[in-house]
Scaffold this motif. Structure first.
Motif, PDB file in Angstrom:
ATOM      1  N   SER A   1     -11.180  -7.231 -13.553  1.00 37.26           N
ATOM      2  CA  SER A   1     -12.301  -5.906 -13.766  1.00 37.26           C
ATOM      3  C   SER A   1     -11.996  -4.872 -12.773  1.00 37.26           C
ATOM      4  O   SER A   1     -11.447  -5.313 -11.681  1.00 37.26           O
ATOM      5  CB  SER A   1     -13.115  -6.551 -13.490  1.00 37.26           C
ATOM      6  N   TYR A   2     -13.164  -3.936 -12.769  1.00 41.42           N
ATOM      7  CA  TYR A   2     -12.568  -2.644 -11.707  1.00 41.42           C
ATOM      8  C   TYR A   2     -13.808  -3.282 -10.236  1.00 41.42           C
ATOM      9  O   TYR A   2     -12.508  -3.059  -9.972  1.00 41.42           O
ATOM     10  CB  TYR A   2     -13.771  -1.475 -12.131  1.00 41.42           C
ATOM     11  N   ILE A   3     -14.068  -4.557 -10.348  1.00 40.80           N
ATOM     12  CA  ILE A   3     -13.826  -4.676  -8.956  1.00 40.80           C
ATOM     13  C   ILE A   3     -12.978  -6.056  -8.703  1.00 40.80           C
ATOM     14  O   ILE A   3     -12.612  -4.732  -7.345  1.00 40.80           O
ATOM     15  CB  ILE A   3     -15.804  -5.592  -8.995  1.00 40.80           C
ATOM     16  N   GLN A   4     -12.859  -6.563  -9.472  1.00 37.61           N
ATOM     17  CA  GLN A   4     -11.396  -7.046  -8.536  1.00 37.61           C
ATOM     18  C   GLN A   4     -10.562  -6.526  -8.421  1.00 37.61           C
ATOM     19  O   GLN A   4      -9.135  -6.580  -7.676  1.00 37.61           O
ATOM     20  CB  GLN A   4     -11.035  -7.947  -9.831  1.00 37.61           C
ATOM     21  N   VAL A   5      -9.885  -4.888  -9.238  1.00 39.45           N
ATOM     22  CA  VAL A   5      -8.847  -4.312  -9.419  1.00 39.45           C
ATOM     23  C   VAL A   5      -9.220  -3.734  -7.613  1.00 39.45           C
ATOM     24  O   VAL A   5      -7.866  -3.398  -6.429  1.00 39.45           O
ATOM     25  CB  VAL A   5      -8.695  -3.606  -9.777  1.00 39.45           C
ATOM     26  N   MET A   6      -9.973  -3.042  -7.120  1.00 39.99           N
ATOM     27  CA  MET A   6     -10.023  -2.581  -6.185  1.00 39.99           C
ATOM     28  C   MET A   6      -9.889  -3.341  -4.924  1.00 39.99           C
ATOM     29  O   MET A   6     -10.081  -3.336  -4.013  1.00 39.99           O
ATOM     30  CB  MET A   6     -11.460  -2.290  -5.945  1.00 39.99           C
ATOM     31  N   SER A   7     -10.970  -4.968  -5.462  1.00 42.06           N
ATOM     32  CA  SER A   7     -10.415  -6.030  -3.920  1.00 42.06           C
ATOM     33  C   SER A   7      -9.660  -6.387  -3.917  1.00 42.06           C
ATOM     34  O   SER A   7      -8.856  -6.025  -2.731  1.00 42.06           O
ATOM     35  CB  SER A   7     -11.264  -6.809  -4.530  1.00 42.06           C
ATOM     36  N   ALA A   8      -8.385  -6.466  -5.083  1.00 41.51           N
ATOM     37  CA  ALA A   8      -7.034  -6.713  -4.668  1.00 41.51           C
ATOM     38  C   ALA A   8      -6.497  -5.840  -4.173  1.00 41.51           C
ATOM     39  O   ALA A   8      -5.430  -6.069  -3.398  1.00 41.51           O
ATOM     40  CB  ALA A   8      -6.064  -7.313  -6.164  1.00 41.51           C
ATOM     41  N   ALA A   9      -7.257  -4.531  -4.484  1.00 40.68           N
ATOM     42  CA  ALA A   9      -6.075  -3.257  -3.552  1.00 40.68           C
ATOM     43  C   ALA A   9      -6.885  -3.307  -2.394  1.00 40.68           C
ATOM     44  O   ALA A   9      -4.635  -2.793  -1.529  1.00 40.68           O
ATOM     45  CB  ALA A   9      -6.241  -2.036  -4.296  1.00 40.68           C
ATOM     46  N   CYS A  10      -7.287  -3.368  -2.129  1.00 39.57           N
ATOM     47  CA  CYS A  10      -7.347  -3.685  -0.501  1.00 39.57           C
ATOM     48  C   CYS A  10      -6.760  -4.452   0.092  1.00 39.57           C
ATOM     49  O   CYS A  10      -6.638  -4.866   1.300  1.00 39.57           O
ATOM     50  CB  CYS A  10      -9.401  -3.761  -0.072  1.00 39.57           C
ATOM     51  N   ALA A  11      -7.210  -6.044  -0.793  1.00 35.12           N
ATOM     52  CA  ALA A  11      -6.526  -7.028   0.124  1.00 35.12           C
ATOM     53  C   ALA A  11      -4.632  -6.608   0.349  1.00 35.12           C
ATOM     54  O   ALA A  11      -4.486  -7.039   1.207  1.00 35.12           O
ATOM     55  CB  ALA A  11      -6.266  -8.242  -1.165  1.00 35.12           C
ATOM     56  N   TYR A  12      -3.787  -6.011  -1.051  1.00 32.81           N
ATOM     57  CA  TYR A  12      -2.343  -5.437  -0.494  1.00 32.81           C
ATOM     58  C   TYR A  12      -2.249  -4.551   0.735  1.00 32.81           C
ATOM     59  O   TYR A  12      -1.656  -4.362   1.146  1.00 32.81           O
ATOM     60  CB  TYR A  12      -2.032  -5.028  -1.606  1.00 32.81           C
ATOM     61  N   ILE A  13      -2.899  -3.944   0.446  1.00 36.31           N
ATOM     62  CA  ILE A  13      -3.060  -2.764   1.763  1.00 36.31           C
ATOM     63  C   ILE A  13      -3.307  -3.124   3.131  1.00 36.31           C
ATOM     64  O   ILE A  13      -2.337  -3.055   4.277  1.00 36.31           O
ATOM     65  CB  ILE A  13      -4.782  -1.621   1.450  1.00 36.31           C
ATOM     66  N   ARG A  14      -4.125  -4.200   3.296  1.00 29.29           N
ATOM     67  CA  ARG A  14      -4.331  -5.349   4.093  1.00 29.29           C
ATOM     68  C   ARG A  14      -3.551  -6.104   4.764  1.00 29.29           C
ATOM     69  O   ARG A  14      -1.844  -5.614   5.814  1.00 29.29           O
ATOM     70  CB  ARG A  14      -5.355  -5.983   4.761  1.00 29.29           C
ATOM     71  N   LYS A  15      -1.973  -6.379   3.975  1.00 24.55           N
ATOM     72  CA  LYS A  15      -0.785  -7.280   3.548  1.00 24.55           C
ATOM     73  C   LYS A  15      -0.077  -6.114   4.444  1.00 24.55           C
ATOM     74  O   LYS A  15       0.730  -6.057   5.107  1.00 24.55           O
ATOM     75  CB  LYS A  15       0.039  -7.723   2.599  1.00 24.55           C
ATOM     76  N   GLY A  16       0.088  -4.716   3.786  1.00 27.32           N
ATOM     77  CA  GLY A  16       0.955  -3.992   3.880  1.00 27.32           C
ATOM     78  C   GLY A  16       0.926  -3.710   5.919  1.00 27.32           C
ATOM     79  O   GLY A  16       2.443  -3.197   6.031  1.00 27.32           O
ATOM     80  N   ASN A  17      -0.523  -3.698   5.838  1.00 26.61           N
ATOM     81  CA  ASN A  17      -0.741  -3.051   6.968  1.00 26.61           C
ATOM     82  C   ASN A  17      -0.327  -4.201   7.877  1.00 26.61           C
ATOM     83  O   ASN A  17       0.260  -3.928   9.742  1.00 26.61           O
ATOM     84  CB  ASN A  17      -2.067  -2.922   7.610  1.00 26.61           C
ATOM     85  N   TYR A  18       0.394  -5.438   8.196  1.00 24.44           N
ATOM     86  CA  TYR A  18       0.868  -6.570   8.802  1.00 24.44           C
ATOM     87  C   TYR A  18       2.304  -6.146   8.753  1.00 24.44           C
ATOM     88  O   TYR A  18       2.881  -6.966  10.107  1.00 24.44           O
ATOM     89  CB  TYR A  18      -0.145  -7.169   7.913  1.00 24.44           C
ATOM     90  N   PHE A  19       2.489  -5.813   7.443  1.00 28.12           N
ATOM     91  CA  PHE A  19       4.009  -6.179   7.445  1.00 28.12           C
ATOM     92  C   PHE A  19       4.969  -4.817   7.311  1.00 28.12           C
ATOM     93  O   PHE A  19       4.344  -4.649   5.981  1.00 28.12           O
ATOM     94  CB  PHE A  19       4.675  -7.485   6.170  1.00 28.12           C
ATOM     95  N   ASN A  20       6.457  -5.160   7.363  1.00 32.99           N
ATOM     96  CA  ASN A  20       6.534  -3.707   6.911  1.00 32.99           C
ATOM     97  C   ASN A  20       7.138  -3.406   5.564  1.00 32.99           C
ATOM     98  O   ASN A  20       7.562  -2.454   4.544  1.00 32.99           O
ATOM     99  CB  ASN A  20       7.703  -3.759   8.401  1.00 32.99           C
ATOM    100  N   LYS A  21       7.510  -4.853   5.236  1.00 33.59           N
ATOM    101  CA  LYS A  21       8.236  -5.458   3.781  1.00 33.59           C
ATOM    102  C   LYS A  21       7.857  -6.264   3.650  1.00 33.59           C
ATOM    103  O   LYS A  21       8.276  -7.319   4.067  1.00 33.59           O
ATOM    104  CB  LYS A  21       9.649  -4.892   3.607  1.00 33.59           C
ATOM    105  N   VAL A  22       7.135  -5.983   1.864  1.00 32.84           N
ATOM    106  CA  VAL A  22       6.540  -7.523   1.707  1.00 32.84           C
ATOM    107  C   VAL A  22       7.100  -7.439  -0.058  1.00 32.84           C
ATOM    108  O   VAL A  22       7.315  -6.042  -0.364  1.00 32.84           O
ATOM    109  CB  VAL A  22       4.948  -7.337   1.400  1.00 32.84           C
TER     110      VAL A  22
END
Length: 308
Positions: free
Chosen positions: A40-61
């Motif tokens: 759903s649209y909500i799930q897309v935005m939630s998943a995108a936020c989760a991957y952005i947080r991961k991107g802030n934690y790790f230089n390369k995933v």
């Protein structure tokens, strides 16, 4: 009337623009096409936020060849990502304190080194109990509410400057009881079998036993199985022997066994009394199917018994 139509048209255009942006965001998610299509649209935005947080934690995933299917918990992996669940939301409340202690780092931490390796077994909630916890409801106390998970990884700080953020990188797999294979050969890396007379003298063994005990099949013939049991587990071994001889059906025990070079391995032994075999159809034999365990798996079985 004109103003109302204009406002409605402008609102529709904004919605269409937002939906278009979300669809473009959906395509950027490192998920399979079929998985993205069900979000759903909500799930897309939630998943995108989760991957952005991961991107802030790790230089390369790396997300090469991702596998997103039904997990042993009973819900889809993307469900965890989109809900932003914390580890404490997944772990059975009875194991929370234990897991928390596993995630602590010594005060003298200095980099990513071996002393910060973690291997442990904990129980994680299945789907229905997980969802109840997210809704601040009390999970039902039942045998099927959680799944034991074997965790193997490392825990560390993200950087010397960030001593507050602890990261656990681990491989996790369910500690489910596998079915005993019909044919165990020298290629098997988990099981080995032995066949005994009623006094537990060895009559035959699978070729794979050499990789675990260190002796060949011929070297084991007519030797007592008790010679290879750790002295601290002899009482448990005797109990297993008595139960299987009394005809109590298939019996199990977790034992430590000695190898040829003096090392110790953990095995989960499934013992069964068989009244016919190919060698002597008139003499009953005791059949052992032995699954090799890690120390953490063995400890879990000793505390909680069999996993169904």
């Amino acid at each position: 009337m004109y103003s109302s139509r204009s406002t409605s048209r402008a609102s529709k255009e904004r919605r269409d623009l937002i939906n278009k942006e979300i669809d473009e965001l959906r395509e950027l998610l490192p998920l399979t096409k079929s998985t993205k299509g069900h979000l759903s649209y909500i799930q897309v935005m939630s998943a995108a936020c989760a991957y952005i947080r991961k991107g802030n934690y790790f230089n390369k995933v790396s997300y090469e060849d991702p596998v997103y299917g039904q997990t042993s918990f009973g819900f889809h992996q993307v469900e965890l990502i989109s809900k932003g669940a914390f580890l404490k939301d997944l772990v059975d409340e009875e194991d929370l304190h234990f897991v928390w202690n596993q995630l602590q780092i010594p005060a003298n931490y200095d980099g990513f080194y071996k002393s910060n390796e973690r291997r442990f077994v904990c129980r994680m909630l299945k789907s229905q109990c997980f969802k109840r916890r997210l809704l601040d409801c009390v999970a039902e106390h039942s045998e099927n509410r959680s799944t034991p998970i074997y965790v193997k990884g490392k825990v560390y700080h993200l950087s010397p400057e960030d001593s507050q953020t602890t990261v656990l990188l681990a491989l996790c797999y369910p500690l489910l009881e596998p079915s005993i294979p019909k044919n165990i050969d020298k290629q098997d890396t988990i099981w080995f079998t032995t066949i005994h007379d009623l006094n537990l003298r060895i009559k035959a063994a699978s070729e794979s036993i050499k990789f675990f005990i260190g002796f060949t099949q011929s070297q084991l013939l007519h030797r007592s199985w008790y010679q290879f049991v750790h002295h601290n587990d002899l009482q448990e071994a005797v109990s297993l022997h008595c139960r299987v001889r009394s005809g109590g059906g298939q019996c199990t025990a977790v034992l430590r066994m000695l190898t040829r070079d003096g090392c110790v391995i953990n095995v989960k032994t499934n013992a069964d009394l068989i009244h016919q075999d190919d060698v002597d159809p008139y003499s009953p034999v005791i059949h052992f199917s032995n699954r090799v365990l890690s120390n953490e798996e063995a400890d879990y079985y000793r505390v909680y018994g069999n996993v169904q």
